[in-house]
Scaffold this motif. Structure first.
Motif, PDB file in Angstrom:
ATOM      1  N   GLU A  63     -12.282 -47.758  21.084  1.00 12.30           N
ATOM      2  CA  GLU A  63     -12.608 -46.842  20.002  1.00 12.30           C
ATOM      3  C   GLU A  63     -13.421 -45.658  20.508  1.00 12.30           C
ATOM      4  O   GLU A  63     -13.252 -44.538  20.020  1.00 12.30           O
ATOM      5  N   GLN A  64     -14.293 -45.883  21.495  1.00 14.17           N
ATOM      6  CA  GLN A  64     -15.020 -44.760  22.078  1.00 14.17           C
ATOM      7  C   GLN A  64     -14.053 -43.862  22.842  1.00 14.17           C
ATOM      8  O   GLN A  64     -14.164 -42.631  22.793  1.00 14.17           O
ATOM      9  N   TRP A  65     -13.119 -44.467  23.570  1.00 14.60           N
ATOM     10  CA  TRP A  65     -12.101 -43.660  24.244  1.00 14.60           C
ATOM     11  C   TRP A  65     -11.326 -42.822  23.218  1.00 14.60           C
ATOM     12  O   TRP A  65     -11.049 -41.646  23.447  1.00 14.60           O
ATOM     13  N   TRP A  66     -10.980 -43.432  22.094  1.00 18.00           N
ATOM     14  CA  TRP A  66     -10.218 -42.765  21.041  1.00 18.00           C
ATOM     15  C   TRP A  66     -10.978 -41.541  20.518  1.00 18.00           C
ATOM     16  O   TRP A  66     -10.413 -40.462  20.378  1.00 18.00           O
ATOM     17  N   ARG A  67     -12.273 -41.699  20.261  1.00 19.46           N
ATOM     18  CA  ARG A  67     -13.085 -40.564  19.804  1.00 19.46           C
ATOM     19  C   ARG A  67     -13.148 -39.476  20.861  1.00 19.46           C
ATOM     20  O   ARG A  67     -13.081 -38.281  20.547  1.00 19.46           O
ATOM     21  N   TRP A  68     -13.272 -39.892  22.128  1.00 20.55           N
ATOM     22  CA  TRP A  68     -13.342 -38.924  23.223  1.00 20.55           C
ATOM     23  C   TRP A  68     -12.017 -38.175  23.368  1.00 20.55           C
ATOM     24  O   TRP A  68     -12.000 -36.956  23.544  1.00 20.55           O
ATOM     25  N   ALA A  69     -10.902 -38.881  23.308  1.00 18.15           N
ATOM     26  CA  ALA A  69      -9.591 -38.253  23.467  1.00 18.15           C
ATOM     27  C   ALA A  69      -9.349 -37.209  22.382  1.00 18.15           C
ATOM     28  O   ALA A  69      -8.789 -36.141  22.646  1.00 18.15           O
ATOM     29  N   TRP A  70      -9.785 -37.506  21.158  1.00 18.78           N
ATOM     30  CA  TRP A  70      -9.620 -36.549  20.066  1.00 18.78           C
ATOM     31  C   TRP A  70     -10.575 -35.367  20.182  1.00 18.78           C
ATOM     32  O   TRP A  70     -10.356 -34.338  19.544  1.00 18.78           O
ATOM     33  N   SER A  71     -11.617 -35.506  20.997  1.00 16.99           N
ATOM     34  CA  SER A  71     -12.617 -34.445  21.089  1.00 16.99           C
ATOM     35  C   SER A  71     -12.272 -33.378  22.112  1.00 16.99           C
ATOM     36  O   SER A  71     -13.032 -32.431  22.302  1.00 16.99           O
ATOM     37  N   GLN A  72     -11.144 -33.505  22.789  1.00 13.53           N
ATOM     38  CA  GLN A  72     -10.788 -32.537  23.831  1.00 13.53           C
ATOM     39  C   GLN A  72      -9.299 -32.221  23.791  1.00 13.53           C
ATOM     40  O   GLN A  72      -8.629 -32.510  22.788  1.00 13.53           O
ATOM     41  N   GLY A  73      -8.784 -31.599  24.843  1.00 10.71           N
ATOM     42  CA  GLY A  73      -7.424 -31.076  24.805  1.00 10.71           C
ATOM     43  C   GLY A  73      -6.343 -32.109  24.575  1.00 10.71           C
ATOM     44  O   GLY A  73      -5.244 -31.770  24.114  1.00 10.71           O
ATOM     45  N   MET A  74      -6.630 -33.381  24.862  1.00 12.38           N
ATOM     46  CA  MET A  74      -5.635 -34.436  24.662  1.00 12.38           C
ATOM     47  C   MET A  74      -5.223 -34.573  23.197  1.00 12.38           C
ATOM     48  O   MET A  74      -4.163 -35.105  22.885  1.00 12.38           O
ATOM     49  N   ARG A  75      -6.063 -34.064  22.276  1.00 11.89           N
ATOM     50  CA  ARG A  75      -5.748 -34.234  20.864  1.00 11.89           C
ATOM     51  C   ARG A  75      -4.454 -33.523  20.474  1.00 11.89           C
ATOM     52  O   ARG A  75      -3.813 -33.921  19.496  1.00 11.89           O
ATOM     53  N   SER A  76      -4.041 -32.516  21.226  1.00 11.18           N
ATOM     54  CA  SER A  76      -2.791 -31.818  20.893  1.00 11.18           C
ATOM     55  C   SER A  76      -1.614 -32.779  20.968  1.00 11.18           C
ATOM     56  O   SER A  76      -0.646 -32.656  20.196  1.00 11.18           O
ATOM     57  N   ALA A  77      -1.671 -33.758  21.892  1.00 11.48           N
ATOM     58  CA  ALA A  77      -0.627 -34.781  21.978  1.00 11.48           C
ATOM     59  C   ALA A  77      -0.873 -35.899  20.977  1.00 11.48           C
ATOM     60  O   ALA A  77       0.065 -36.391  20.338  1.00 11.48           O
ATOM     61  N   LEU A  78      -2.135 -36.296  20.798  1.00 10.81           N
ATOM     62  CA  LEU A  78      -2.441 -37.374  19.857  1.00 10.81           C
ATOM     63  C   LEU A  78      -2.036 -37.005  18.438  1.00 10.81           C
ATOM     64  O   LEU A  78      -1.656 -37.886  17.648  1.00 10.81           O
ATOM     65  N   GLU A  79      -2.107 -35.726  18.105  1.00  6.82           N
ATOM     66  CA  GLU A  79      -1.723 -35.286  16.763  1.00  6.82           C
ATOM     67  C   GLU A  79      -0.237 -35.502  16.489  1.00  6.82           C
ATOM     68  O   GLU A  79       0.196 -35.471  15.340  1.00  6.82           O
ATOM     69  N   LEU A  80       0.535 -35.734  17.545  1.00  7.08           N
ATOM     70  CA  LEU A  80       1.966 -35.967  17.402  1.00  7.08           C
ATOM     71  C   LEU A  80       2.326 -37.454  17.402  1.00  7.08           C
ATOM     72  O   LEU A  80       3.499 -37.807  17.359  1.00  7.08           O
ATOM     73  N   ILE A  81       1.321 -38.318  17.472  1.00 12.84           N
ATOM     74  CA  ILE A  81       1.569 -39.751  17.385  1.00 12.84           C
ATOM     75  C   ILE A  81       1.403 -40.166  15.922  1.00 12.84           C
ATOM     76  O   ILE A  81       0.329 -40.006  15.344  1.00 12.84           O
TER      77      ILE A  81
END
Length: 277
Positions: A218-236
């Motif tokens: 869950e901490q990784w999840w918050r971190w991933a959404w807090s940076q450039g990776m979120r552009s891909a996560l938004e498509l999941i």
């Protein structure tokens, strides 16, 4: 400016960028300032300043007799980092809106031009290096932090792509004929060639392998959404989030740190070069 897809995603991430208790961008920023030898009284430009990973260590290094200018394309980053600058009472620091690909600073020169984990976002990174080099004063330095191929990020890109579903109303991005900017910037020979072609000399580089630890997925999840990776996560799709996080947790656990935390490893290169006197 938020028509730019990179500006838009980082604008959405600005509130939590580098603010979720994970040791990542701030470490690289501090190391870049140290490797570039930023000194008291110098004028420093930080390109792609984000929430100040480079900006604040540079401000401490130059002291009140120096000056640090941060440049970022995302309005949210500029607003929040400017607010923190004011809260810290740093009168010798300023943050402005501007494009890293073509900084609107043609008449200014700096003792050190720094940029951490930004160059690969540019459509033409070689042109970016040339423009950044022109902002370096004679005898000054360009300092870059870039990823190297040795890291978990490439494997994670494949993992993310396995869960992404691109909506029908989003046109697919055209595939480049040659290497992507991300691939080019990771190529040490290409990067040093681009720096030399920009007229800089005395290239000096060190490699740093960095282990980032997470208490849980869950901490990784918050971190991933807090940076450039979120552009891909938004498509999941949300329906696939649980399965995706389960796959991520398994990968991070397989690379756990000695203290037992989930582990994510990257190798960066800190590169400096000098403008001829």
């Amino acid at each position: 400016m938020t028509d730019n897809p990179h500006a838009a995603v980082f604008d959405r991430a600005a509130a939590t960028y580098d603010r979720v208790g994970v040791d990542f961008f701030s470490t690289f920023g501090r190391l870049l300032v140290e490797h570039t030898g930023v000194a008291s009284g110098e004028r420093v430009l930080d390109i792609g300043t984000g929430r100040g990973a480079v900006l604040f260590p540079a401000a401490a290094a130059v002291g009140p007799d120096g000056h640090v200018l941060g440049l970022d394309l995302a309005p949210g980053m500029v607003q929040r980092t400017s607010a923190e600058v004011a809260e810290r009472g740093l009168e010798h620091v300023r943050v402005v809106l501007g494009d890293a690909a073509d900084p609107p600073l043609a008449d200014q020169r700096f003792d050190a031009v720094l940029s951490s984990l930004v160059l690969f976002f540019l459509d033409d990174p070689a042109a970016g290096v040339r423009r950044w080099a022109r902002l370096v004063s004679p005898g000054g330095r360009l300092g870059l932090c870039t990823f190297l191929p040795d890291g978990d990020d490439e494997r994670f890109r494949e993992l993310v792509e396995a869960f992404v579903e691109v909506p029908d109303d989003i046109e697919p991005q055209p595939q480049p004929d040659g290497p992507t900017s991300f691939e080019l910037v990771k190529d040490v020979a290409w990067l040093d060639g681009a720096i030399a072609a920009a007229g800089l000399v005395d290239i000096d580089a060190v490699e740093v392998r960095h282990a980032t630890g997470f208490e849980d997925v869950e901490q990784w999840w918050r971190w991933a959404w807090s940076q450039g990776m979120r552009s891909a996560l938004e498509l999941i799709p949300e329906a696939r989030h649980a399965a995706f996080k389960e796959a991520v947790a398994a990968d991070l656990a397989a690379n756990a740190l000695p203290d037992g935390r989930l582990g994510f490893h990257v190798t960066v290169r800190l590169t400096t070069a000098r403008h001829p006197d």
